[in-house]
Enzyme design. Structure first.
Site, PDB file in Angstrom:
ATOM      1  N   ARG A 234       1.619  -9.134  -2.601  1.00  0.00           N
ATOM      2  CA  ARG A 234       1.835  -8.766  -1.615  1.00  0.00           C
ATOM      3  C   ARG A 234       2.571  -8.964  -1.132  1.00  0.00           C
ATOM      4  NH1 ARG A 234      -2.263  -6.895  -3.478  1.00  0.00           N
ATOM      5  NH2 ARG A 234      -4.220  -6.925  -3.066  1.00  0.00           N
ATOM      6  N   ASP A 258       7.250  -3.335  -3.654  1.00  0.00           N
ATOM      7  CA  ASP A 258       6.684  -2.356  -4.011  1.00  0.00           C
ATOM      8  C   ASP A 258       5.483  -2.614  -2.287  1.00  0.00           C
ATOM      9  OD1 ASP A 258       5.216   0.196  -4.063  1.00  0.00           O
ATOM     10  OD2 ASP A 258       3.416  -0.686  -4.435  1.00  0.00           O
ATOM     11  N   GLU A 263       4.127  -3.975   6.347  1.00  0.00           N
ATOM     12  CA  GLU A 263       4.172  -2.657   6.936  1.00  0.00           C
ATOM     13  C   GLU A 263       2.660  -1.434   6.721  1.00  0.00           C
ATOM     14  OE1 GLU A 263       0.862  -2.225   2.207  1.00  0.00           O
ATOM     15  OE2 GLU A 263       2.740  -2.902   2.013  1.00  0.00           O
ATOM     16  N   HIS A 295       3.927   1.458  -1.104  1.00  0.00           N
ATOM     17  CA  HIS A 295       2.559   0.654  -2.044  1.00  0.00           C
ATOM     18  C   HIS A 295       2.527   1.889  -2.516  1.00  0.00           C
ATOM     19  CE1 HIS A 295      -0.310  -2.442  -0.280  1.00  0.00           C
ATOM     20  NE2 HIS A 295      -0.452  -1.830  -2.214  1.00  0.00           N
TER      21      HIS A 295
END
Length: 327
Positions: A234, A258, A263, A295
């Protein structure tokens, strides 16, 4: 059972339509993210299917309840973006996908390690420009290196197994040690000891009040100089601005992300023709020893299929009075 899928991309539509949908579920796909501005689109839908960056705060949940929504079906394992007390107060059930493919996320974490270590992103761009020199591309053997796994649930355990296959020494941190990880030879340590002894650190823990900004200025200073940090968990596990000083000083040698704390308004959208408004992300992207993906760790055919099938079964179970995977 009319169901509206917010934040639905082409791959979501394909995976849900290919899944074995129980009878009575009527799927509708909405590419827009669920926000206070788009919540009106869900009026009349008893089921709303949401993804990780959808807004499920109190104002949105209240609007959903007013429009007749009774179930939030999450297409994710994480549920930190849902105001659960409000959902309970409003009588809205919340279900999730507790596991889909731990291999998808774990393998992506390994991909980030390999790309950073062997400078694949730099080599790719260089050879495309006709530059076939090798200066600045020296990596290191993974065998024998010490890897710290923060969070050893299904994904962390799968990641640990892969790294053990490379011949790495494993350290682990988790309030609940996993016997499968211990069987790989991993030693469970307090977090500060793990950070001080690992050359590669990968985050696989959930986001809660105990793990928010678990990587911060202080914890970065505890790492070995030049260590590699990977986050496929996360975004808010990391205090992102603190990374910049650590990268500038060389304290942090490699960074693979990622996920990103801010985001929600960036990822899953094509913003290539717009100025990047996030100054922290823009600064991170200037470092040659940083690789950021948007992501996509979950994005495999197998994981998408499992997410779709479990979500549909969650909706059917709730509709029949036998809910499963309730949060």
């Amino acid at each position: 059972m009319r169901t509206l899928l917010y934040s639905s991309q082409t791959y979501d539509r394909d995976s849900f339509l290919a899944a074995k949908a129980p009878a009575g579920i009527d799927l509708h796909f909405q590419p827009a993210r669920l926000t206070l501005d788009t919540v009106a689109l869900a009026s009349g839908y008893p089921v709303v299917c949401a993804f990780i960056n959808d807004d499920l705060s109190t104002p949105v949940l209240e609007r959903l309840a007013a429009g007749g929504t009774k179930l939030i079906a999450l297409r994710s394992a994480g549920f930190n973006h849902v105001n659960l007390p409000t959902a309970q107060r409003l009588g809205i059930s919340v279900v999730r996908v507790p596991a889909y493919s731990p291999h998808a996320v774990a393998e992506h974490a390994v991909a980030l390690i390999l790309a950073l270590n062997r400078h694949l992103h730099r080599a790719y761009n260089r050879t495309r420009d006709g530059d076939f020199t090798l200066h600045g591309l020296t990596g290191f053997d993974l065998v024998g290196k010490t890897v710290g796994v923060v969070g050893t649930g299904q994904i962390g355990a799968t990641f640990a197994k892969i790294m053990a296959g490379f011949g790495c020494q494993l350290l682990a941190y988790d309030p609940f040690p996993n016997p499968q990880v211990e069987a790989l030879g991993a030693r469970y340590l307090p977090l500060d000891e793990l950070l001080a002894n690992a050359q590669i650190i990968s985050l696989h823990c959930p986001l809660n009040e105990h793990t928010r900004h678990v990587i911060n200025e202080a914890s970065l200073s505890q790492m070995q100089r030049g260590a590699m940090l990977i986050n496929t968990g996360r975004g808010a596990l990391v205090d992102t601005p603190a990374l910049i000083d650590a990268l500038k000083s060389g304290q942090l040698g490699y960074l693979g992300l990622d996920v990103y704390e801010e985001e929600a308004h960036l990822f899953f959208e094509d913003r290539s023709d717009l100025p990047l408004q996030d100054d922290v992300l823009a600064r991170l992207l200037t470092f040659p020893n940083v690789v950021i993906t948007a992501h996509q760790a979950f994005l495999t055919r197998e994981a998408l299929g499992a997410i779709a099938q479990t979500t549909l079964e969650n909706i059917a179970g709730w509709a029949s009075g036998s809910p499963q995977n309730l949060v």
